[in-house]
Scaffold this motif. Structure first.
Motif, PDB file in Angstrom:
ATOM      1  N   ILE A 379     -39.826  19.904 -22.403  1.00 25.49           N
ATOM      2  CA  ILE A 379     -39.830  18.697 -23.231  1.00 25.49           C
ATOM      3  C   ILE A 379     -39.115  18.910 -24.573  1.00 25.49           C
ATOM      4  CG2 ILE A 379     -41.811  17.551 -22.174  1.00 25.49           C
ATOM      5  CD1 ILE A 379     -42.367  19.383 -25.402  1.00 25.49           C
ATOM      6  N   VAL A 380     -38.485  20.055 -24.771  1.00 20.83           N
ATOM      7  CA  VAL A 380     -37.766  20.303 -26.028  1.00 20.83           C
ATOM      8  C   VAL A 380     -36.600  19.337 -26.187  1.00 20.83           C
ATOM      9  CG1 VAL A 380     -36.364  21.969 -27.311  1.00 20.83           C
ATOM     10  CG2 VAL A 380     -38.458  22.731 -26.164  1.00 20.83           C
ATOM     11  N   GLN A 381     -35.841  19.139 -25.117  1.00 22.37           N
ATOM     12  CA  GLN A 381     -34.674  18.259 -25.203  1.00 22.37           C
ATOM     13  C   GLN A 381     -35.078  16.838 -25.580  1.00 22.37           C
ATOM     14  OE1 GLN A 381     -32.478  17.525 -21.510  1.00 22.37           O
ATOM     15  NE2 GLN A 381     -30.570  17.778 -22.656  1.00 22.37           N
ATOM     16  N   THR A 382     -36.120  16.324 -24.954  1.00 27.06           N
ATOM     17  CA  THR A 382     -36.607  14.988 -25.280  1.00 27.06           C
ATOM     18  C   THR A 382     -37.106  14.920 -26.718  1.00 27.06           C
ATOM     19  OG1 THR A 382     -37.218  14.461 -23.013  1.00 27.06           O
ATOM     20  CG2 THR A 382     -38.403  13.290 -24.736  1.00 27.06           C
ATOM     21  N   SER A 383     -37.837  15.931 -27.124  1.00 24.78           N
ATOM     22  CA  SER A 383     -38.454  15.927 -28.449  1.00 24.78           C
ATOM     23  C   SER A 383     -37.424  15.950 -29.571  1.00 24.78           C
ATOM     24  CB  SER A 383     -39.402  17.117 -28.589  1.00 24.78           C
ATOM     25  OG  SER A 383     -40.422  17.053 -27.621  1.00 24.78           O
ATOM     26  N   LEU A 384     -36.396  16.770 -29.407  1.00 28.34           N
ATOM     27  CA  LEU A 384     -35.405  16.893 -30.467  1.00 28.34           C
ATOM     28  C   LEU A 384     -34.343  15.792 -30.406  1.00 28.34           C
ATOM     29  CD1 LEU A 384     -34.793  20.749 -30.703  1.00 28.34           C
ATOM     30  CD2 LEU A 384     -36.247  19.304 -32.125  1.00 28.34           C
ATOM     31  N   GLY A 385     -34.151  15.209 -29.228  1.00 29.40           N
ATOM     32  CA  GLY A 385     -33.095  14.217 -29.085  1.00 29.40           C
ATOM     33  C   GLY A 385     -33.540  12.786 -29.252  1.00 29.40           C
ATOM     34  N   GLY A 386     -34.842  12.530 -29.093  1.00 25.97           N
ATOM     35  CA  GLY A 386     -35.334  11.156 -29.141  1.00 25.97           C
ATOM     36  C   GLY A 386     -35.845  10.745 -30.509  1.00 25.97           C
ATOM     37  N   TYR A 387     -36.581   9.652 -30.527  1.00 24.52           N
ATOM     38  CA  TYR A 387     -37.140   9.109 -31.761  1.00 24.52           C
ATOM     39  C   TYR A 387     -38.187  10.067 -32.320  1.00 24.52           C
ATOM     40  CZ  TYR A 387     -39.927   6.139 -34.837  1.00 24.52           C
ATOM     41  OH  TYR A 387     -40.627   5.640 -35.905  1.00 24.52           O
ATOM     42  N   GLN A 388     -38.045  10.400 -33.602  1.00 20.01           N
ATOM     43  CA  GLN A 388     -38.960  11.353 -34.232  1.00 20.01           C
ATOM     44  C   GLN A 388     -40.180  10.616 -34.787  1.00 20.01           C
ATOM     45  OE1 GLN A 388     -38.240  14.850 -34.140  1.00 20.01           O
ATOM     46  NE2 GLN A 388     -36.814  13.959 -32.684  1.00 20.01           N
ATOM     47  N   SER A 389     -41.222  10.507 -33.974  1.00 18.51           N
ATOM     48  CA  SER A 389     -42.392   9.710 -34.348  1.00 18.51           C
ATOM     49  C   SER A 389     -43.111  10.248 -35.572  1.00 18.51           C
ATOM     50  CB  SER A 389     -43.366   9.633 -33.165  1.00 18.51           C
ATOM     51  OG  SER A 389     -43.827  10.930 -32.827  1.00 18.51           O
ATOM     52  N   VAL A 390     -42.897  11.536 -35.899  1.00 24.81           N
ATOM     53  CA  VAL A 390     -43.567  12.109 -37.062  1.00 24.81           C
ATOM     54  C   VAL A 390     -43.176  11.383 -38.341  1.00 24.81           C
ATOM     55  CG1 VAL A 390     -41.823  13.862 -37.594  1.00 24.81           C
ATOM     56  CG2 VAL A 390     -44.207  14.289 -38.162  1.00 24.81           C
ATOM     57  N   GLU A 391     -42.011  10.745 -38.343  1.00 25.20           N
ATOM     58  CA  GLU A 391     -41.553  10.057 -39.542  1.00 25.20           C
ATOM     59  C   GLU A 391     -42.509   8.946 -39.962  1.00 25.20           C
ATOM     60  OE1 GLU A 391     -37.528   8.851 -38.930  1.00 25.20           O
ATOM     61  OE2 GLU A 391     -36.801  10.917 -38.674  1.00 25.20           O
ATOM     62  N   ASN A 392     -43.224   8.369 -39.014  1.00 22.24           N
ATOM     63  CA  ASN A 392     -44.193   7.323 -39.354  1.00 22.24           C
ATOM     64  C   ASN A 392     -45.373   7.876 -40.146  1.00 22.24           C
ATOM     65  OD1 ASN A 392     -42.705   5.374 -38.015  1.00 22.24           O
ATOM     66  ND2 ASN A 392     -43.742   5.737 -36.054  1.00 22.24           N
ATOM     67  N   TYR A 393     -45.645   9.157 -39.995  1.00 24.05           N
ATOM     68  CA  TYR A 393     -46.777   9.772 -40.688  1.00 24.05           C
ATOM     69  C   TYR A 393     -46.454  10.183 -42.120  1.00 24.05           C
ATOM     70  CZ  TYR A 393     -48.907  10.355 -36.029  1.00 24.05           C
ATOM     71  OH  TYR A 393     -49.443  10.131 -34.772  1.00 24.05           O
ATOM     72  N   ILE A 394     -45.185  10.465 -42.407  1.00 21.89           N
ATOM     73  CA  ILE A 394     -44.836  11.117 -43.678  1.00 21.89           C
ATOM     74  C   ILE A 394     -44.195  10.183 -44.697  1.00 21.89           C
ATOM     75  CG2 ILE A 394     -44.641  13.406 -42.630  1.00 21.89           C
ATOM     76  CD1 ILE A 394     -41.636  13.031 -42.462  1.00 21.89           C
ATOM     77  N   LYS A 395     -44.133   8.889 -44.388  1.00 21.86           N
ATOM     78  CA  LYS A 395     -43.618   7.927 -45.362  1.00 21.86           C
ATOM     79  C   LYS A 395     -44.789   7.153 -45.966  1.00 21.86           C
ATOM     80  CE  LYS A 395     -42.670   4.464 -41.774  1.00 21.86           C
ATOM     81  NZ  LYS A 395     -41.599   3.728 -41.054  1.00 21.86           N
TER      82      LYS A 395
END
Length: 499
Positions: A379-395
């Protein structure tokens, strides 16, 4: 009294009596003596010598004379009983006992140490404990992105065999492209190693590099696995100071002063655990210049590089040092909230020619463990290439951002506590007014808080911080939980004075 002579005699008697550091700790607890694991480790390693009352206690446990233990030139009066290496069973058969390896004597990992052990005992007896001790997102309601879960399920049947020892091509390709976007040139597929989390790769990288007595500069405070892995590999972790008065940035002068002919490398943790500091480009350039002048390897732990707040940007130090040999570590445990999946990576870059023999050692150790967790690699390829959901947590409005702001204010509002505002990760490293609370033992402070208020934190010395004046808080719980925790901490400190 010589610290080293005391240490040598202490270790000699511990070996003769088949006693480990944990045995001394248990004996101290039974005798009502306040003695922490970190203190015993310092005595064994020769970093410090205990007070006379502690020396007398140790001498009694070790069946020796306190004056001899201090290093005085008197005869050893400890030989009152034979060394016990065998025990008799009820049938009269002798049974050999087994102790842990001496290589572990100076290895500490208090993030899962004595205070955590005490919390586990309390939970077994039915006591609920609020755990602010470990950066494990899942128990606090952080979930992996749905797409990541779906992709692993879909690929699971194709992950039943070993992968290449360095990892799946798709995973390493995605990592390679990720670092190209971070302006690190010259990284190929062969320069990338996947691991069962960054932790495995830190251990592998130190085992491949260090001979006995080699030195590595490690930050203080640090993530304690770095110091532990340097020590386990036979090296010596030399701690440089990160300055709280300067946003917890490394003290460049202190780093310079601690480099010797035996120094092989500099470790940086950026973003930093436990302080939450994020290092600016200008500071990183100074560290690069220091490594360049002294021909050192740079190891950069960047596991939190996607958890950056306040509009700041993370800079990989390797992008500033194309002429040096650099090793960069990261993974998905924190950014994608999948700590249990155990997937991390290590990237080699820069002047790889000067490290050709070291790289052979890395390859050997990588081959020996066969490969890392293949389903997690998928799942590394999906995780690094797709939408970075963590951004919703840090704004602003996101959980990590709002929880960071809350705990920063709440801690600074408690009389006797102050804290620097973290810019990254999900940790804060507050300072305690040791004079106000008469604190001489930070592990005891953590235990007292746990027992009275059922709040689990990790004391600063667990992160190789020399003074008993800090502790780490993980601010992953929701604000209502952090509010309760900060209220209880303030209530506890309103009457606390260490005995």
């Amino acid at each position: 009294m010589s610290d080293n002579l005391f240490s040598e005699r202490l270790k000699e008697k511990m070996k003769e009596r088949s006693l480990r550091q944990i045995d001394l700790l248990k004996a101290a607890e039974k005798s009502g003596i306040k003695l922490g694991k970190s203190h015993i480790s310092q005595y064994v390693s020769g970093k410090t010598v205990p007070r006379d009352n502690i020396i007398s206690f140790l001498a009694e446990v070790l069946d020796t004379d306190p004056e001899w233990l201090k290093g005085n030139n008197i005869s050893d009066k400890a030989d009152k009983s034979p060394v016990v290496t065998e025990k008799k069973t009820t049938g009269g058969t002798k049974m050999k006992t087994f102790g842990k390896s001496s290589k572990l004597e100076n290895v500490l990992y208090d993030v899962r140490g004595p205070v955590v052990d005490e919390a586990a005992k309390m939970e077994k007896s039915g006591t609920q404990v609020l755990k602010l001790n470990i950066g494990n997102p899942a128990p606090f309601g952080f979930k992996a992105p749905d797409e990541v879960i779906y992709d692993m399920q879909t690929q699971l049947t194709s992950c039943e065999g070993y992968s290449d020892s360095k990892g799946l091509f798709s995973a390493r390709k995605a990592v390679m492209q990720y670092y190209q976007n971070k302006n690190i040139d010259g990284v190929t597929i062969d320069d990338i190693y996947t691991g069962n989390g960054v932790s495995e790769l830190i251990n592998l990288s130190m085992q491949a590099l260090l001979d006995d007595g080699d030195e590595v500069l490690v930050p203080s405070p640090d993530y304690p696995l770095w110091t532990a892995c340097v020590t386990l590999a036979g090296g010596k972790a030399v701690h440089y100071i990160c300055d709280e008065q300067s946003d917890w940035y490394p003290d460049i002068e202190d780093m310079k002063n601690k480099i010797s002919s035996r120094t092989k490398a500099i470790v940086i943790i950026n973003p930093n655990n436990p302080t939450g500091a994020l290092y600016p480009k200008e500071l990183l350039e100074q560290i690069v210049e220091l490594a360049r002048e002294n021909q050192l390897i740079i190891f950069s732990d960047e596991i939190y590089d996607r958890l950056i707040m306040d509009g700041e940007k993370h800079v990989s130090i390797a992008s500033l040092a194309p002429d040096l040999f650099c090793v960069t570590f990261s993974g998905l445990s924190k950014s994608h909230m999948i700590a249990g999946y155990r997937i991390g990576w290590m990237v080699l870059c820069g002047n790889k020619k000067i490290a050709a023999d070291y790289i052979q050692g890395l390859n050997m150790l990588s081959n020996m463990r066969l490969c890392s967790n293949v389903p997690a690699q998928s799942i590394v390829q999906t995780s690094l290439g797709g939408y970075q959901s963590v951004e919703n947590y840090i704004k602003p409005g996101g959980r990590i951002y709002e929880q960071r702001d809350f705990i920063y204010k709440a801690l600074n509002d408690i009389p006797g506590i102050s804290a620097v505002k973290p810019k990254a990760a999900f940790y804060i490293f507050p300072k305690i007014d040791v004079q106000k609370f008469n604190i001489t033992n930070d592990e005891q402070f953590a235990l007292d808080l746990l027992r009275e208020k059922h709040i689990l934190i990790i004391h600063g010395s667990g992160f190789n911080w020399a003074q008993p004046d800090h502790f780490r808080v993980v601010y992953l719980p929701r604000i209502e939980v952090l509010e309760e925790a900060s209220f209880k901490l303030g209530e506890f400190l309103s009457t606390y004075r260490q005995q």
